[in-house]
Design a protein around this motif. Structure first.
Motif, PDB file in Angstrom:
ATOM      1  N   PRO A 149       0.808  -1.234   0.000  1.00  0.00           N
ATOM      2  CA  PRO A 149       0.000   0.000   0.000  1.00  0.00           C
ATOM      3  C   PRO A 149       0.834   1.273   0.000  1.00  0.00           C
ATOM      4  CG  PRO A 149      -0.894  -1.590   1.555  1.00  0.00           C
ATOM      5  CD  PRO A 149       0.411  -2.145   1.093  1.00  0.00           C
ATOM      6  N   ARG A 150       2.013   1.235   0.627  1.00  0.00           N
ATOM      7  CA  ARG A 150       2.837   2.440   0.661  1.00  0.00           C
ATOM      8  C   ARG A 150       3.327   2.842  -0.722  1.00  0.00           C
ATOM      9  NH1 ARG A 150       6.762   0.649   5.521  1.00  0.00           N
ATOM     10  NH2 ARG A 150       6.394  -1.333   4.447  1.00  0.00           N
ATOM     11  N   LEU A 151       3.502   1.841  -1.597  1.00  0.00           N
ATOM     12  CA  LEU A 151       3.874   2.180  -2.969  1.00  0.00           C
ATOM     13  C   LEU A 151       2.750   2.938  -3.666  1.00  0.00           C
ATOM     14  CD1 LEU A 151       5.593  -1.147  -4.127  1.00  0.00           C
ATOM     15  CD2 LEU A 151       6.691   1.003  -3.487  1.00  0.00           C
ATOM     16  N   MET A 152       1.513   2.549  -3.383  1.00  0.00           N
ATOM     17  CA  MET A 152       0.388   3.261  -3.975  1.00  0.00           C
ATOM     18  C   MET A 152       0.281   4.669  -3.407  1.00  0.00           C
ATOM     19  SD  MET A 152      -0.511   0.904  -5.982  1.00  0.00           S
ATOM     20  CE  MET A 152      -1.972   1.650  -6.685  1.00  0.00           C
ATOM     21  N   GLU A 153       0.605   4.833  -2.128  1.00  0.00           N
ATOM     22  CA  GLU A 153       0.605   6.170  -1.538  1.00  0.00           C
ATOM     23  C   GLU A 153       1.662   7.048  -2.197  1.00  0.00           C
ATOM     24  OE1 GLU A 153       1.159   5.667   2.618  1.00  0.00           O
ATOM     25  OE2 GLU A 153      -0.716   4.563   2.912  1.00  0.00           O
ATOM     26  N   VAL A 154       2.817   6.468  -2.495  1.00  0.00           N
ATOM     27  CA  VAL A 154       3.868   7.222  -3.178  1.00  0.00           C
ATOM     28  C   VAL A 154       3.402   7.645  -4.567  1.00  0.00           C
ATOM     29  CG1 VAL A 154       6.169   7.040  -4.207  1.00  0.00           C
ATOM     30  CG2 VAL A 154       5.754   6.152  -1.907  1.00  0.00           C
ATOM     31  N   SER A 155       2.715   6.729  -5.275  1.00  0.00           N
ATOM     32  CA  SER A 155       2.239   7.079  -6.616  1.00  0.00           C
ATOM     33  C   SER A 155       1.226   8.214  -6.570  1.00  0.00           C
ATOM     34  CB  SER A 155       1.632   5.844  -7.288  1.00  0.00           C
ATOM     35  OG  SER A 155       0.419   5.478  -6.653  1.00  0.00           O
ATOM     36  N   ARG A 156       0.388   8.217  -5.548  1.00  0.00           N
ATOM     37  CA  ARG A 156      -0.579   9.317  -5.408  1.00  0.00           C
ATOM     38  C   ARG A 156       0.126  10.612  -5.042  1.00  0.00           C
ATOM     39  NH1 ARG A 156      -4.024   5.012  -3.561  1.00  0.00           N
ATOM     40  NH2 ARG A 156      -3.141   5.146  -1.450  1.00  0.00           N
ATOM     41  N   ALA A 157       1.153  10.508  -4.208  1.00  0.00           N
ATOM     42  CA  ALA A 157       1.911  11.712  -3.844  1.00  0.00           C
ATOM     43  C   ALA A 157       2.622  12.291  -5.057  1.00  0.00           C
ATOM     44  CB  ALA A 157       2.911  11.381  -2.744  1.00  0.00           C
ATOM     45  N   LEU A 158       3.054  11.430  -5.962  1.00  0.00           N
ATOM     46  CA  LEU A 158       3.712  11.889  -7.186  1.00  0.00           C
ATOM     47  C   LEU A 158       2.715  12.327  -8.253  1.00  0.00           C
ATOM     48  CD1 LEU A 158       6.522   9.181  -7.482  1.00  0.00           C
ATOM     49  CD2 LEU A 158       6.767  11.550  -6.721  1.00  0.00           C
ATOM     50  N   ARG A 159       1.417  12.161  -7.945  1.00  0.00           N
ATOM     51  CA  ARG A 159       0.342  12.556  -8.866  1.00  0.00           C
ATOM     52  C   ARG A 159       0.436  11.837 -10.210  1.00  0.00           C
ATOM     53  NH1 ARG A 159      -0.109  19.144  -7.817  1.00  0.00           N
ATOM     54  NH2 ARG A 159      -0.559  18.998  -5.568  1.00  0.00           N
ATOM     55  N   LEU A 160       0.711  10.554 -10.123  1.00  0.00           N
ATOM     56  CA  LEU A 160       0.754   9.759 -11.348  1.00  0.00           C
ATOM     57  C   LEU A 160      -0.664   9.493 -11.837  1.00  0.00           C
ATOM     58  CD1 LEU A 160       3.458   7.087 -10.425  1.00  0.00           C
ATOM     59  CD2 LEU A 160       3.765   9.152 -11.784  1.00  0.00           C
ATOM     60  N   THR A 161      -0.813   9.447 -13.139  1.00  0.00           N
ATOM     61  CA  THR A 161      -2.104   9.081 -13.714  1.00  0.00           C
ATOM     62  C   THR A 161      -2.361   7.598 -13.444  1.00  0.00           C
ATOM     63  OG1 THR A 161      -1.144   8.484 -15.847  1.00  0.00           O
ATOM     64  CG2 THR A 161      -1.769  10.791 -15.532  1.00  0.00           C
ATOM     65  N   PRO A 162      -3.620   7.149 -13.513  1.00  0.00           N
ATOM     66  CA  PRO A 162      -3.896   5.713 -13.296  1.00  0.00           C
ATOM     67  C   PRO A 162      -3.077   4.799 -14.204  1.00  0.00           C
ATOM     68  CG  PRO A 162      -5.931   6.952 -13.227  1.00  0.00           C
ATOM     69  CD  PRO A 162      -4.865   7.930 -13.639  1.00  0.00           C
ATOM     70  N   ALA A 163      -2.931   5.175 -15.467  1.00  0.00           N
ATOM     71  CA  ALA A 163      -2.157   4.348 -16.395  1.00  0.00           C
ATOM     72  C   ALA A 163      -0.688   4.304 -15.988  1.00  0.00           C
ATOM     73  CB  ALA A 163      -2.300   4.873 -17.822  1.00  0.00           C
ATOM     74  N   ALA A 164      -0.134   5.472 -15.632  1.00  0.00           N
ATOM     75  CA  ALA A 164       1.263   5.519 -15.210  1.00  0.00           C
ATOM     76  C   ALA A 164       1.464   4.765 -13.906  1.00  0.00           C
ATOM     77  CB  ALA A 164       1.700   6.973 -15.055  1.00  0.00           C
ATOM     78  N   ARG A 165       0.462   4.796 -13.035  1.00  0.00           N
ATOM     79  CA  ARG A 165       0.560   4.072 -11.766  1.00  0.00           C
ATOM     80  C   ARG A 165       0.646   2.562 -12.019  1.00  0.00           C
ATOM     81  NH1 ARG A 165      -4.312   5.502  -8.188  1.00  0.00           N
ATOM     82  NH2 ARG A 165      -3.415   7.570  -8.632  1.00  0.00           N
ATOM     83  N   VAL A 166      -0.149   2.083 -12.976  1.00  0.00           N
ATOM     84  CA  VAL A 166      -0.122   0.655 -13.296  1.00  0.00           C
ATOM     85  C   VAL A 166       1.219   0.264 -13.912  1.00  0.00           C
ATOM     86  CG1 VAL A 166      -1.106  -1.114 -14.799  1.00  0.00           C
ATOM     87  CG2 VAL A 166      -2.614   0.444 -13.546  1.00  0.00           C
ATOM     88  N   VAL A 167       1.695   1.059 -14.850  1.00  0.00           N
ATOM     89  CA  VAL A 167       2.924   0.725 -15.578  1.00  0.00           C
ATOM     90  C   VAL A 167       4.164   0.862 -14.701  1.00  0.00           C
ATOM     91  CG1 VAL A 167       4.416   1.409 -17.499  1.00  0.00           C
ATOM     92  CG2 VAL A 167       1.936   1.324 -17.807  1.00  0.00           C
ATOM     93  N   LYS A 168       4.230   1.911 -13.885  1.00  0.00           N
ATOM     94  CA  LYS A 168       5.447   2.211 -13.129  1.00  0.00           C
ATOM     95  C   LYS A 168       5.476   1.624 -11.724  1.00  0.00           C
ATOM     96  CE  LYS A 168       6.318   6.553 -15.584  1.00  0.00           C
ATOM     97  NZ  LYS A 168       6.532   8.026 -15.465  1.00  0.00           N
ATOM     98  N   ILE A 169       4.307   1.336 -11.156  1.00  0.00           N
ATOM     99  CA  ILE A 169       4.261   0.865  -9.769  1.00  0.00           C
ATOM    100  C   ILE A 169       3.699  -0.552  -9.676  1.00  0.00           C
ATOM    101  CG2 ILE A 169       3.337   1.293  -7.474  1.00  0.00           C
ATOM    102  CD1 ILE A 169       5.324   3.396  -8.293  1.00  0.00           C
ATOM    103  N   VAL A 170       2.493  -0.739 -10.200  1.00  0.00           N
ATOM    104  CA  VAL A 170       1.775  -2.001  -9.973  1.00  0.00           C
ATOM    105  C   VAL A 170       2.467  -3.176 -10.663  1.00  0.00           C
ATOM    106  CG1 VAL A 170      -0.390  -3.221 -10.365  1.00  0.00           C
ATOM    107  CG2 VAL A 170      -0.417  -0.842  -9.585  1.00  0.00           C
ATOM    108  N   ILE A 171       2.695  -3.049 -11.969  1.00  0.00           N
ATOM    109  CA  ILE A 171       3.261  -4.177 -12.711  1.00  0.00           C
ATOM    110  C   ILE A 171       4.661  -4.559 -12.220  1.00  0.00           C
ATOM    111  CG2 ILE A 171       4.048  -4.937 -14.986  1.00  0.00           C
ATOM    112  CD1 ILE A 171       1.696  -3.533 -16.220  1.00  0.00           C
ATOM    113  N   PRO A 172       5.604  -3.613 -12.047  1.00  0.00           N
ATOM    114  CA  PRO A 172       6.927  -4.022 -11.525  1.00  0.00           C
ATOM    115  C   PRO A 172       6.854  -4.704 -10.167  1.00  0.00           C
ATOM    116  CG  PRO A 172       7.042  -1.816 -12.463  1.00  0.00           C
ATOM    117  CD  PRO A 172       5.596  -2.181 -12.423  1.00  0.00           C
ATOM    118  N   ALA A 173       5.962  -4.227  -9.280  1.00  0.00           N
ATOM    119  CA  ALA A 173       5.863  -4.826  -7.948  1.00  0.00           C
ATOM    120  C   ALA A 173       5.246  -6.227  -8.007  1.00  0.00           C
ATOM    121  CB  ALA A 173       5.033  -3.921  -7.039  1.00  0.00           C
ATOM    122  N   ALA A 174       4.329  -6.456  -8.920  1.00  0.00           N
ATOM    123  CA  ALA A 174       3.626  -7.736  -8.996  1.00  0.00           C
ATOM    124  C   ALA A 174       4.282  -8.722  -9.953  1.00  0.00           C
ATOM    125  CB  ALA A 174       2.173  -7.503  -9.437  1.00  0.00           C
ATOM    126  N   LEU A 175       5.302  -8.288 -10.684  1.00  0.00           N
ATOM    127  CA  LEU A 175       5.857  -9.110 -11.761  1.00  0.00           C
ATOM    128  C   LEU A 175       6.395 -10.468 -11.306  1.00  0.00           C
ATOM    129  CD1 LEU A 175       6.066  -8.914 -14.779  1.00  0.00           C
ATOM    130  CD2 LEU A 175       8.351  -7.924 -14.546  1.00  0.00           C
TER     131      LEU A 175
END
Length: 257
Positions: A149-175
């Motif tokens: 969850p803290r990675l998602m908080e970081v993505s929101r703090a960086l104001r990433l778009t939903p698509a960028a959040r998936v590509v830069k945060i979600v997929i690398p963490a879940a790979l």
């Protein structure tokens, strides 16, 4: 390349079983058997199948359909799994539909696929894709939900778009966990491909096994069967090697969870 002591120890039991089967087969005189053959006869039949190219052609057909179905079904399952993992509302809406269709055995849709597609590559690829979609979908959804969850908080703090959040945060963490799902789906792809060939589709290793059985050539049938096991083992070993090289210890930890 040196062979490790652990590998040598692992070969002791198979070697003993082969020697026992050879001795027992010679004592039982399996020369005229229509269901069993000695290991030496199986080796001779395998060499003949390699020499005439039949085993290479059938292996190619099975792997082409297995990999094509894995690619199509895996891609669909991956995309839907990410979508459901990121959007809980969509997951709740699709839960009943997914859980109603997922338990259907892939071979049960064979009559429908046969009417729609006929015999050949398309039929087998469609069945394999249906079978491979579900492990990727379910495990990808779980992997995306398990992102820290803290990675998602970081993505929101960086104001990433939903698509960028998936590509830069979600997929690398879940790979790492997604790759484990891909390994599982690869095994399923090979199993389903051969099953379809044995059941109805006149190509590949499965059809070759049935043809040899109907021709009362047990040594050739068993040669194909042993070769199929070698192909499956090699595929899993290759994917396991890639998993360790790509993700290191993290992949092994994810696989145990």
């Amino acid at each position: 390349m040196a062979v490790s002591p652990a590998t040598l120890k692992g070969l002791v039991l198979p070697a003993a079983l082969i020697a026992t089967a050879e001795i027992g087969g010679r004592m039982a005189d399996l020369q005229y058997s229509d269901s069993l053959a000695t290991p030496s006869a199986i080796v001779v039949a395998f060499g003949q199948a390699v020499a005439d190219g039949s085993i290479l052609t059938t292996t190619r057909d099975t792997l082409v359909t297995a990999f094509a179905g894995l690619g199509i079904g895996g891609t669909v399952g991956l995309l839907i799994g990410i979508l459901l993992g990121v959007l809980p509302t969509a997951d709740r809406l699709m839960e009943v539909t997914i859980e109603s269709i997922r338990p259907i055995p892939s071979i049960a849709v064979l009559p429908i696929a046969l009417i729609a597609l006929g015999f050949g590559y398309r039929l087998e690829i469609a069945i394999v894709a249906f079978a491979c979609m579900w492990p990727l979908l379910i495990l990808t959804r779980s992997a995306v939900r398990g992102v820290e969850p803290r990675l998602m908080e970081v993505s929101r703090a960086l104001r990433l778009t939903p698509a960028a959040r998936v590509v830069k945060i979600v997929i690398p963490a879940a790979l790492p966990r997604i790759f484990v799902a891909f390994r599982l789906a690869a095994g399923i792809a090979l199993i389903v491909s051969v099953t379809v060939e044995i059941a109805i589709n006149p190509l590949g290793l499965g059809h070759a096994i049935m043809t040899a059985q109907q021709a009362l050539r047990p040594e050739l049938m068993l040669a194909y069967l042993v070769w199929l096991g070698v192909v499956g083992w090699g595929l899993n070993a290759l994917l396991l090697f890639a998993q360790q090289r790509l993700f290191g210890r993290a992949a092994m930890v994810e696989e145990r969870q």
